[in-house]
Write a protein that holds these residues in place. Structure first.
Motif, PDB file in Angstrom:
ATOM      1  N   PRO A  16      10.140   1.900  30.931  1.00 35.65           N
ATOM      2  CA  PRO A  16       9.685   1.279  29.676  1.00 35.65           C
ATOM      3  C   PRO A  16       8.311   0.632  29.829  1.00 35.65           C
ATOM      4  CG  PRO A  16      11.299  -0.109  30.754  1.00 35.65           C
ATOM      5  CD  PRO A  16      11.253   1.155  31.553  1.00 35.65           C
ATOM      6  N   ARG A  17       7.643   0.470  28.710  1.00 33.30           N
ATOM      7  CA  ARG A  17       6.305  -0.125  28.702  1.00 33.30           C
ATOM      8  C   ARG A  17       6.451  -1.643  28.586  1.00 33.30           C
ATOM      9  NH1 ARG A  17       1.803   2.897  29.848  1.00 33.30           N
ATOM     10  NH2 ARG A  17       2.676   4.498  28.500  1.00 33.30           N
ATOM     11  N   TRP A  18       7.021  -2.250  29.630  1.00 31.77           N
ATOM     12  CA  TRP A  18       7.193  -3.695  29.647  1.00 31.77           C
ATOM     13  C   TRP A  18       6.025  -4.401  30.307  1.00 31.77           C
ATOM     14  CZ3 TRP A  18      12.976  -3.675  31.536  1.00 31.77           C
ATOM     15  CH2 TRP A  18      13.783  -3.195  30.493  1.00 31.77           C
ATOM     16  N   ARG A  19       5.127  -3.621  30.860  1.00 27.63           N
ATOM     17  CA  ARG A  19       3.947  -4.142  31.538  1.00 27.63           C
ATOM     18  C   ARG A  19       2.893  -3.038  31.586  1.00 27.63           C
ATOM     19  NH1 ARG A  19       8.058  -3.616  34.633  1.00 27.63           N
ATOM     20  NH2 ARG A  19       8.411  -5.844  34.826  1.00 27.63           N
ATOM     21  N   LYS A  20       1.713  -3.380  32.011  1.00 32.44           N
ATOM     22  CA  LYS A  20       0.682  -2.361  32.219  1.00 32.44           C
ATOM     23  C   LYS A  20       0.998  -1.591  33.497  1.00 32.44           C
ATOM     24  CE  LYS A  20      -2.880  -5.137  29.946  1.00 32.44           C
ATOM     25  NZ  LYS A  20      -4.187  -5.818  30.071  1.00 32.44           N
ATOM     26  N   ASP A  21       0.243  -0.542  33.735  1.00 31.89           N
ATOM     27  CA  ASP A  21       0.352   0.236  34.974  1.00 31.89           C
ATOM     28  C   ASP A  21       1.675   0.986  35.103  1.00 31.89           C
ATOM     29  OD1 ASP A  21      -2.183  -0.729  35.769  1.00 31.89           O
ATOM     30  OD2 ASP A  21      -1.243  -2.555  36.558  1.00 31.89           O
ATOM     31  N   VAL A  22       2.213   1.446  33.976  1.00 32.83           N
ATOM     32  CA  VAL A  22       3.347   2.364  34.024  1.00 32.83           C
ATOM     33  C   VAL A  22       2.786   3.758  34.331  1.00 32.83           C
ATOM     34  CG1 VAL A  22       5.185   3.463  32.691  1.00 32.83           C
ATOM     35  CG2 VAL A  22       4.753   1.008  32.451  1.00 32.83           C
ATOM     36  N   GLU A  23       3.185   4.320  35.455  1.00 36.60           N
ATOM     37  CA  GLU A  23       2.616   5.610  35.872  1.00 36.60           C
ATOM     38  C   GLU A  23       3.042   6.740  34.946  1.00 36.60           C
ATOM     39  OE1 GLU A  23       3.714   6.187  39.926  1.00 36.60           O
ATOM     40  OE2 GLU A  23       2.496   4.502  40.662  1.00 36.60           O
ATOM     41  N   ASN A  24       4.335   6.792  34.650  1.00 43.69           N
ATOM     42  CA  ASN A  24       4.879   7.798  33.737  1.00 43.69           C
ATOM     43  C   ASN A  24       5.976   7.163  32.911  1.00 43.69           C
ATOM     44  OD1 ASN A  24       3.533  10.393  34.531  1.00 43.69           O
ATOM     45  ND2 ASN A  24       4.445   9.889  36.513  1.00 43.69           N
ATOM     46  N   SER A  25       6.031   7.529  31.639  1.00 42.92           N
ATOM     47  CA  SER A  25       7.127   7.051  30.792  1.00 42.92           C
ATOM     48  C   SER A  25       8.400   7.848  31.024  1.00 42.92           C
ATOM     49  CB  SER A  25       6.722   7.140  29.315  1.00 42.92           C
ATOM     50  OG  SER A  25       5.749   6.178  29.001  1.00 42.92           O
ATOM     51  N   VAL A  26       8.265   9.165  31.221  1.00 42.86           N
ATOM     52  CA  VAL A  26       9.419  10.044  31.433  1.00 42.86           C
ATOM     53  C   VAL A  26       9.126  10.950  32.621  1.00 42.86           C
ATOM     54  CG1 VAL A  26      10.929  11.800  30.427  1.00 42.86           C
ATOM     55  CG2 VAL A  26       9.911  10.038  28.957  1.00 42.86           C
ATOM     56  N   VAL A  27      10.108  11.095  33.494  1.00 43.41           N
ATOM     57  CA  VAL A  27       9.963  11.992  34.654  1.00 43.41           C
ATOM     58  C   VAL A  27      11.204  12.858  34.793  1.00 43.41           C
ATOM     59  CG1 VAL A  27       8.484  10.377  35.917  1.00 43.41           C
ATOM     60  CG2 VAL A  27      10.968  10.359  36.325  1.00 43.41           C
ATOM     61  N   GLU A  28      11.012  14.002  35.453  1.00 41.84           N
ATOM     62  CA  GLU A  28      12.120  14.791  35.964  1.00 41.84           C
ATOM     63  C   GLU A  28      12.103  14.647  37.476  1.00 41.84           C
ATOM     64  OE1 GLU A  28      14.125  19.262  35.978  1.00 41.84           O
ATOM     65  OE2 GLU A  28      12.307  18.887  34.788  1.00 41.84           O
ATOM     66  N   ILE A  29      13.272  14.440  38.046  1.00 42.10           N
ATOM     67  CA  ILE A  29      13.396  14.207  39.488  1.00 42.10           C
ATOM     68  C   ILE A  29      13.976  15.455  40.136  1.00 42.10           C
ATOM     69  CG2 ILE A  29      14.436  12.736  41.257  1.00 42.10           C
ATOM     70  CD1 ILE A  29      14.701  10.657  38.801  1.00 42.10           C
ATOM     71  N   ASP A  30      13.249  16.043  41.065  1.00 40.46           N
ATOM     72  CA  ASP A  30      13.702  17.296  41.672  1.00 40.46           C
ATOM     73  C   ASP A  30      14.756  17.052  42.741  1.00 40.46           C
ATOM     74  OD1 ASP A  30      12.415  16.640  44.098  1.00 40.46           O
ATOM     75  OD2 ASP A  30      10.611  17.780  43.587  1.00 40.46           O
ATOM     76  N   LYS A  31      15.226  18.126  43.360  1.00 44.50           N
ATOM     77  CA  LYS A  31      16.324  18.036  44.330  1.00 44.50           C
ATOM     78  C   LYS A  31      15.947  17.234  45.576  1.00 44.50           C
ATOM     79  CE  LYS A  31      19.006  20.620  41.781  1.00 44.50           C
ATOM     80  NZ  LYS A  31      20.158  20.014  41.066  1.00 44.50           N
ATOM     81  N   ASN A  32      14.645  17.073  45.793  1.00 40.04           N
ATOM     82  CA  ASN A  32      14.176  16.297  46.947  1.00 40.04           C
ATOM     83  C   ASN A  32      13.899  14.840  46.595  1.00 40.04           C
ATOM     84  OD1 ASN A  32      14.129  18.587  48.745  1.00 40.04           O
ATOM     85  ND2 ASN A  32      12.282  19.267  47.676  1.00 40.04           N
ATOM     86  N   GLY A  33      14.221  14.468  45.369  1.00 41.77           N
ATOM     87  CA  GLY A  33      14.008  13.093  44.938  1.00 41.77           C
ATOM     88  C   GLY A  33      12.592  12.792  44.516  1.00 41.77           C
ATOM     89  N   ILE A  34      11.785  13.824  44.327  1.00 41.97           N
ATOM     90  CA  ILE A  34      10.393  13.652  43.919  1.00 41.97           C
ATOM     91  C   ILE A  34      10.293  13.685  42.398  1.00 41.97           C
ATOM     92  CG2 ILE A  34       8.043  14.506  44.166  1.00 41.97           C
ATOM     93  CD1 ILE A  34       9.363  13.521  46.764  1.00 41.97           C
ATOM     94  N   SER A  35       9.515  12.758  41.846  1.00 39.26           N
ATOM     95  CA  SER A  35       9.363  12.658  40.392  1.00 39.26           C
ATOM     96  C   SER A  35       8.170  13.457  39.893  1.00 39.26           C
ATOM     97  CB  SER A  35       9.176  11.188  39.984  1.00 39.26           C
ATOM     98  OG  SER A  35      10.317  10.439  40.323  1.00 39.26           O
ATOM     99  N   HIS A  36       8.349  14.087  38.733  1.00 40.05           N
ATOM    100  CA  HIS A  36       7.293  14.858  38.094  1.00 40.05           C
ATOM    101  C   HIS A  36       7.217  14.432  36.626  1.00 40.05           C
ATOM    102  CE1 HIS A  36       7.377  17.588  41.596  1.00 40.05           C
ATOM    103  NE2 HIS A  36       8.692  17.400  41.533  1.00 40.05           N
TER     104      HIS A  36
END
Length: 349
Positions: A56-76
């Motif tokens: 959520p946009r509760w502060r500045k510096d939010v890198e991504n609002s929505v991500v998909e997390i792959d099988k290795n735990g990496i966010s996209h």
């Protein structure tokens, strides 16, 4: 959570002491992935096992609002970086996320609830639900809330999709009430505005002997599709309510209010979720627990507890495991750059 609140104070309130059954050991709680300096709240796993989360946009510096997390735990970034490129102070556009509070993967689509309320400073433009095709990762439809269905201080919090009735039910935790979105014609209808069942009962919670000051109205929401009942709960409160979806959709405001049913006193939760057996899962925020309530019997028990539960915010079930986010809302007293926020899972067996 389902969520909310970046208030710079540690917190809390008296807990409901109404539990009993054996608890799940911390050893059975497995961390799936974590995010450093990025506060995750929403979580949803598709039927194909694709995992999505939101920040959520509760502060500045939010890198991504929505991500998909792959099988290795990496966010996209989902669906791409451009959709996640908005920053505080920029103009609002339809093709960007501004303040995402919830994501729901349903069948072959991802529903993204955008509060359009950054930093809790008020709604910039009408809240929206974006619907993406999961196969193509393209936008299928944007639902824009009508002006009479939200307030300037609204914070649309969580949603549930009713395929049978082609509706979406949404809680407003900033200005107490529920919103019903028609998936066919795109209209929105506000109900139970400032009703006792959607209003917060307290202005604080007590967590680990610290007072967390906040007033959070209707927040957690769960849909019983077998009995066509919508359950909901204020975050700073101890009362679970339900109302038939038929009257929500077709009834007058007076009729809806008459059909609201008090279900049970519970601990103060954030998000809520039903499994296929009629069990409702939700957090006991004040006691670092996850609770399990069998709706038919009324039996409530502690499903899990301990240090690996740090404000269990939102839940999702996939392959007989309960997944949840640790949003650590009560712990935040300043910058979060060195804090870790995790997604964990527990077997339902």
């Amino acid at each position: 959570m389902n969520k909310i609140f970046l208030i710079l104070s540690i917190a809390t309130i008296i807990s409901c002491k109404s539990v009993t059954a054996p608890t799940t050991s911390d050893k059975k709680i497995e961390e799936v992935t974590s995010f450093k300096g990025q506060q995750v709240t929403g979580l949803s796993i598709s039927d194909q096992g694709r995992m999505f989360a939101n920040f959520p946009r509760w502060r500045k510096d939010v890198e991504n609002s929505v991500v998909e997390i792959d099988k290795n735990g990496i966010s996209h970034a989902f669906p791409n970086e451009n959709w996640n490129s908005w920053e505080i102070g920029q103009a609002q556009k339809d093709s960007v996320f501004i303040g995402v509070q919830s994501v729901i993967a349903f069948e072959d689509e991802l529903y993204v609830l955008d509060t359009r309320n950054a930093l809790f400073k008020g709604v910039l433009d009408s809240p929206r639900v974006f619907v993406f095709d999961l196969e193509t990762q393209t936008l299928k439809r944007t639902y824009i809330f009508e002006e009479d269905s939200f307030h300037q201080d609204s914070y649309m919090n969580d949603l549930r999709i009713d395929k049978k009735k082609e509706k979406v039910y949404i809680t407003d935790s900033g200005h107490a009430g529920l919103v019903i979105l028609d998936l066919v014609d795109g209209t929105t209808k506000r109900v139970l505005n400032n009703h006792y069942s959607t209003l917060a009962e307290k202005d604080h919670l007590i967590i680990e002997d610290n007072r967390w000051n906040n007033t959070v109205h209707s927040d957690g929401i769960a849909l019983d599709t077998e009995n066509d009942l919508l359950y909901y709960h204020a975050l700073t409160g101890y009362s679970l309510y339900a109302v038939p979806t038929e009257v929500l959709i077709n009834g007058t405001e007076e009729a809806i209010q008459k059909e609201v049913k008090f279900i049970k006193k519970t601990p103060a939760p954030d998000g809520m979720l039903f499994d296929t057996k009629g069990n409702l899962y939700f957090a006991d925020l004040e006691q670092q627990k996850i609770m399990k309530l069998n709706i038919s019997s009324g039996k409530m028990s502690t499903f899990a507890e301990g240090e690996k539960i740090r404000w269990a915010d939102t839940f999702s079930i996939y392959k007989n495991s309960l997944y949840y986010t640790n949003s650590r809302i009560n712990e935040i007293t300043g910058p979060i750059i060195n804090m870790e926020f995790s997604i964990n899972k527990i077997s339902l067996d």
